[in-house]
Write a protein that holds these residues in place. Sequence first.
Motif, PDB file in Angstrom:
ATOM      1  N   HIS A  86     -22.538  -7.970 -58.766  1.00 34.87           N
ATOM      2  CA  HIS A  86     -22.566  -6.678 -58.099  1.00 34.87           C
ATOM      3  C   HIS A  86     -21.233  -6.346 -57.433  1.00 34.87           C
ATOM      4  CE1 HIS A  86     -26.821  -6.396 -58.830  1.00 34.87           C
ATOM      5  NE2 HIS A  86     -26.990  -7.601 -58.312  1.00 34.87           N
ATOM      6  N   ASP A  87     -20.366  -7.318 -57.263  1.00 34.54           N
ATOM      7  CA  ASP A  87     -19.063  -7.081 -56.650  1.00 34.54           C
ATOM      8  C   ASP A  87     -18.130  -6.443 -57.662  1.00 34.54           C
ATOM      9  OD1 ASP A  87     -19.952  -8.214 -54.324  1.00 34.54           O
ATOM     10  OD2 ASP A  87     -19.171 -10.210 -54.794  1.00 34.54           O
ATOM     11  N   ARG A  88     -17.458  -5.409 -57.214  1.00 38.03           N
ATOM     12  CA  ARG A  88     -16.495  -4.758 -58.089  1.00 38.03           C
ATOM     13  C   ARG A  88     -15.099  -5.183 -57.664  1.00 38.03           C
ATOM     14  NH1 ARG A  88     -19.226   0.987 -57.270  1.00 38.03           N
ATOM     15  NH2 ARG A  88     -21.101   0.590 -58.458  1.00 38.03           N
ATOM     16  N   PRO A  89     -14.263  -5.573 -58.619  1.00 40.44           N
ATOM     17  CA  PRO A  89     -12.903  -5.941 -58.243  1.00 40.44           C
ATOM     18  C   PRO A  89     -12.143  -4.716 -57.760  1.00 40.44           C
ATOM     19  CG  PRO A  89     -13.144  -5.911 -60.622  1.00 40.44           C
ATOM     20  CD  PRO A  89     -14.508  -5.696 -60.042  1.00 40.44           C
ATOM     21  N   GLN A 103     -14.372   0.658 -47.349  1.00 40.00           N
ATOM     22  CA  GLN A 103     -14.374  -0.793 -47.525  1.00 40.00           C
ATOM     23  C   GLN A 103     -15.014  -1.488 -46.327  1.00 40.00           C
ATOM     24  OE1 GLN A 103     -10.252  -1.705 -48.321  1.00 40.00           O
ATOM     25  NE2 GLN A 103     -10.556  -1.543 -50.532  1.00 40.00           N
ATOM     26  N   LYS A 104     -14.717  -1.011 -45.136  1.00 42.44           N
ATOM     27  CA  LYS A 104     -15.330  -1.587 -43.935  1.00 42.44           C
ATOM     28  C   LYS A 104     -16.841  -1.392 -43.960  1.00 42.44           C
ATOM     29  CE  LYS A 104     -11.397  -1.110 -40.814  1.00 42.44           C
ATOM     30  NZ  LYS A 104     -10.875  -0.427 -39.616  1.00 42.44           N
ATOM     31  N   PHE A 105     -17.265  -0.197 -44.339  1.00 45.78           N
ATOM     32  CA  PHE A 105     -18.691   0.078 -44.432  1.00 45.78           C
ATOM     33  C   PHE A 105     -19.346  -0.833 -45.461  1.00 45.78           C
ATOM     34  CE2 PHE A 105     -22.313   2.371 -46.269  1.00 45.78           C
ATOM     35  CZ  PHE A 105     -23.080   2.538 -45.121  1.00 45.78           C
ATOM     36  N   GLY A 106     -18.682  -1.031 -46.584  1.00 47.29           N
ATOM     37  CA  GLY A 106     -19.209  -1.917 -47.622  1.00 47.29           C
ATOM     38  C   GLY A 106     -19.339  -3.348 -47.124  1.00 47.29           C
ATOM     39  N   ILE A 108     -19.697  -4.316 -44.002  1.00 43.80           N
ATOM     40  CA  ILE A 108     -20.773  -4.366 -43.012  1.00 43.80           C
ATOM     41  C   ILE A 108     -22.135  -4.330 -43.710  1.00 43.80           C
ATOM     42  CG2 ILE A 108     -21.884  -3.076 -41.132  1.00 43.80           C
ATOM     43  CD1 ILE A 108     -19.005  -2.243 -40.280  1.00 43.80           C
ATOM     44  N   SER A 109     -22.283  -3.452 -44.697  1.00 40.02           N
ATOM     45  CA  SER A 109     -23.552  -3.367 -45.436  1.00 40.02           C
ATOM     46  C   SER A 109     -23.872  -4.681 -46.132  1.00 40.02           C
ATOM     47  CB  SER A 109     -23.497  -2.244 -46.470  1.00 40.02           C
ATOM     48  OG  SER A 109     -23.436  -1.004 -45.830  1.00 40.02           O
ATOM     49  N   LYS A 110     -22.855  -5.281 -46.725  1.00 42.19           N
ATOM     50  CA  LYS A 110     -23.054  -6.558 -47.414  1.00 42.19           C
ATOM     51  C   LYS A 110     -23.473  -7.642 -46.421  1.00 42.19           C
ATOM     52  CE  LYS A 110     -20.770  -9.894 -50.410  1.00 42.19           C
ATOM     53  NZ  LYS A 110     -19.532 -10.270 -51.072  1.00 42.19           N
ATOM     54  N   ALA A 111     -22.808  -7.663 -45.262  1.00 44.96           N
ATOM     55  CA  ALA A 111     -23.134  -8.658 -44.242  1.00 44.96           C
ATOM     56  C   ALA A 111     -24.555  -8.454 -43.724  1.00 44.96           C
ATOM     57  CB  ALA A 111     -22.129  -8.593 -43.092  1.00 44.96           C
ATOM     58  N   ILE A 112     -24.958  -7.203 -43.522  1.00 43.86           N
ATOM     59  CA  ILE A 112     -26.317  -6.925 -43.054  1.00 43.86           C
ATOM     60  C   ILE A 112     -27.333  -7.357 -44.104  1.00 43.86           C
ATOM     61  CG2 ILE A 112     -27.960  -5.072 -42.515  1.00 43.86           C
ATOM     62  CD1 ILE A 112     -25.674  -3.641 -41.054  1.00 43.86           C
ATOM     63  N   SER A 113     -27.023  -7.118 -45.374  1.00 40.89           N
ATOM     64  CA  SER A 113     -27.978  -7.463 -46.439  1.00 40.89           C
ATOM     65  C   SER A 113     -28.177  -8.974 -46.568  1.00 40.89           C
ATOM     66  CB  SER A 113     -27.533  -6.874 -47.777  1.00 40.89           C
ATOM     67  OG  SER A 113     -26.396  -7.540 -48.262  1.00 40.89           O
ATOM     68  N   GLN A 114     -27.257  -9.763 -46.028  1.00 43.14           N
ATOM     69  CA  GLN A 114     -27.374 -11.216 -46.097  1.00 43.14           C
ATOM     70  C   GLN A 114     -28.187 -11.794 -44.929  1.00 43.14           C
ATOM     71  OE1 GLN A 114     -23.277 -12.433 -46.345  1.00 43.14           O
ATOM     72  NE2 GLN A 114     -23.129 -11.926 -48.512  1.00 43.14           N
ATOM     73  N   LEU A 115     -28.524 -10.951 -43.956  1.00 44.95           N
ATOM     74  CA  LEU A 115     -29.328 -11.414 -42.831  1.00 44.95           C
ATOM     75  C   LEU A 115     -30.773 -11.633 -43.266  1.00 44.95           C
ATOM     76  CD1 LEU A 115     -28.129  -8.932 -40.038  1.00 44.95           C
ATOM     77  CD2 LEU A 115     -27.586 -11.369 -40.198  1.00 44.95           C
ATOM     78  N   PRO A 116     -31.509 -12.479 -42.543  1.00 46.52           N
ATOM     79  CA  PRO A 116     -32.944 -12.598 -42.813  1.00 46.52           C
ATOM     80  C   PRO A 116     -33.633 -11.249 -42.603  1.00 46.52           C
ATOM     81  CG  PRO A 116     -32.202 -14.347 -41.340  1.00 46.52           C
ATOM     82  CD  PRO A 116     -31.058 -13.394 -41.499  1.00 46.52           C
ATOM     83  N   GLU A 117     -34.754 -11.046 -43.256  1.00 43.22           N
ATOM     84  CA  GLU A 117     -35.443  -9.753 -43.244  1.00 43.22           C
ATOM     85  C   GLU A 117     -35.709  -9.245 -41.836  1.00 43.22           C
ATOM     86  OE1 GLU A 117     -38.436  -7.147 -42.422  1.00 43.22           O
ATOM     87  OE2 GLU A 117     -38.944  -9.264 -42.310  1.00 43.22           O
ATOM     88  N   LYS A 118     -36.209 -10.077 -40.958  1.00 44.88           N
ATOM     89  CA  LYS A 118     -36.551  -9.642 -39.607  1.00 44.88           C
ATOM     90  C   LYS A 118     -35.304  -9.141 -38.875  1.00 44.88           C
ATOM     91  CE  LYS A 118     -39.446 -12.122 -37.223  1.00 44.88           C
ATOM     92  NZ  LYS A 118     -40.010 -13.188 -36.381  1.00 44.88           N
ATOM     93  N   GLN A 119     -34.208  -9.866 -39.008  1.00 40.20           N
ATOM     94  CA  GLN A 119     -32.973  -9.455 -38.346  1.00 40.20           C
ATOM     95  C   GLN A 119     -32.416  -8.168 -38.967  1.00 40.20           C
ATOM     96  OE1 GLN A 119     -30.308 -12.823 -38.308  1.00 40.20           O
ATOM     97  NE2 GLN A 119     -31.598 -13.979 -36.891  1.00 40.20           N
ATOM     98  N   GLY A 163     -15.827 -11.290 -39.426  1.00 32.48           N
ATOM     99  CA  GLY A 163     -14.576 -11.901 -38.972  1.00 32.48           C
ATOM    100  C   GLY A 163     -14.005 -12.865 -39.999  1.00 32.48           C
ATOM    101  N   ALA A 164     -14.867 -13.629 -40.664  1.00 33.92           N
ATOM    102  CA  ALA A 164     -14.421 -14.577 -41.686  1.00 33.92           C
ATOM    103  C   ALA A 164     -13.879 -13.845 -42.909  1.00 33.92           C
ATOM    104  CB  ALA A 164     -15.572 -15.501 -42.100  1.00 33.92           C
ATOM    105  N   GLU A 165     -14.474 -12.696 -43.252  1.00 29.90           N
ATOM    106  CA  GLU A 165     -14.008 -11.934 -44.419  1.00 29.90           C
ATOM    107  C   GLU A 165     -12.640 -11.292 -44.165  1.00 29.90           C
ATOM    108  OE1 GLU A 165     -16.943  -9.090 -45.554  1.00 29.90           O
ATOM    109  OE2 GLU A 165     -18.367 -10.617 -46.178  1.00 29.90           O
ATOM    110  N   GLN A 166     -12.356 -10.963 -42.914  1.00 32.26           N
ATOM    111  CA  GLN A 166     -11.087 -10.308 -42.595  1.00 32.26           C
ATOM    112  C   GLN A 166      -9.930 -11.312 -42.541  1.00 32.26           C
ATOM    113  OE1 GLN A 166     -11.843  -8.140 -38.989  1.00 32.26           O
ATOM    114  NE2 GLN A 166     -12.856  -6.466 -40.078  1.00 32.26           N
ATOM    115  N   ASN A 167     -10.245 -12.581 -42.376  1.00 27.38           N
ATOM    116  CA  ASN A 167      -9.179 -13.590 -42.287  1.00 27.38           C
ATOM    117  C   ASN A 167      -8.759 -14.096 -43.623  1.00 27.38           C
ATOM    118  OD1 ASN A 167      -9.139 -13.436 -39.535  1.00 27.38           O
ATOM    119  ND2 ASN A 167     -10.667 -15.020 -39.271  1.00 27.38           N
TER     120      ASN A 167
END
Length: 167
Positions: A86-89, A103-106, A108-119, A163-167
């Motif tokens: 699903h990642d586009r180069p 890109q920032k929104f993407g 953040i959305s990706k990071a949110i989608s990796q959280l457990p459902e409740k979170q 933070g890890a993705e930005q480094n």
Amino acid sequence: MKVISFKNDILPLKDKLFRLALRITRNREEAEDIVQDTLMKIWSQRDNWSKIQNIETFSMTICRNRALDIQQKHERMVVSLDEETHDRPDNATPADEQMIQAQKFGAISKAISQLPEKQRTIIQLRDIEGKPYQEIADIIGISLQDVKVNLFRARQKLKSTIGAEQN
């Protein structure tokens, strides 16, 4: 006691319901179906509307439960999902502020989608929809303290992931 109108009180909730369903299922078509199912379920309960204290909380709860049912059904059917497909180069460098924001929104959305459902749900309801803690607790069916703890953990996880993705 306020008289609840489908047109004036429930239909305006469809966008919020869609965003919640989309956040849980991560599938636009399924989210649309879930909203439709939710609206039909609310309509079928129209004789009991006068007994409902908060129609928005009632609607969000129905939507969340339906989305979770759909998600669990699909998780049982799916053997594996390769997220890398699903990642586009991105070969181009961003030339303007709009591209950077996208890109920032993407991220953040990706990071949110990796959280457990409740979170994910709590982040959606609190930080995106602006719901009060007590209403979130009512929608999800957990204590007020659990909402706060899960929100704190979700925000911490997002901060460390982004933070890890930005480094």
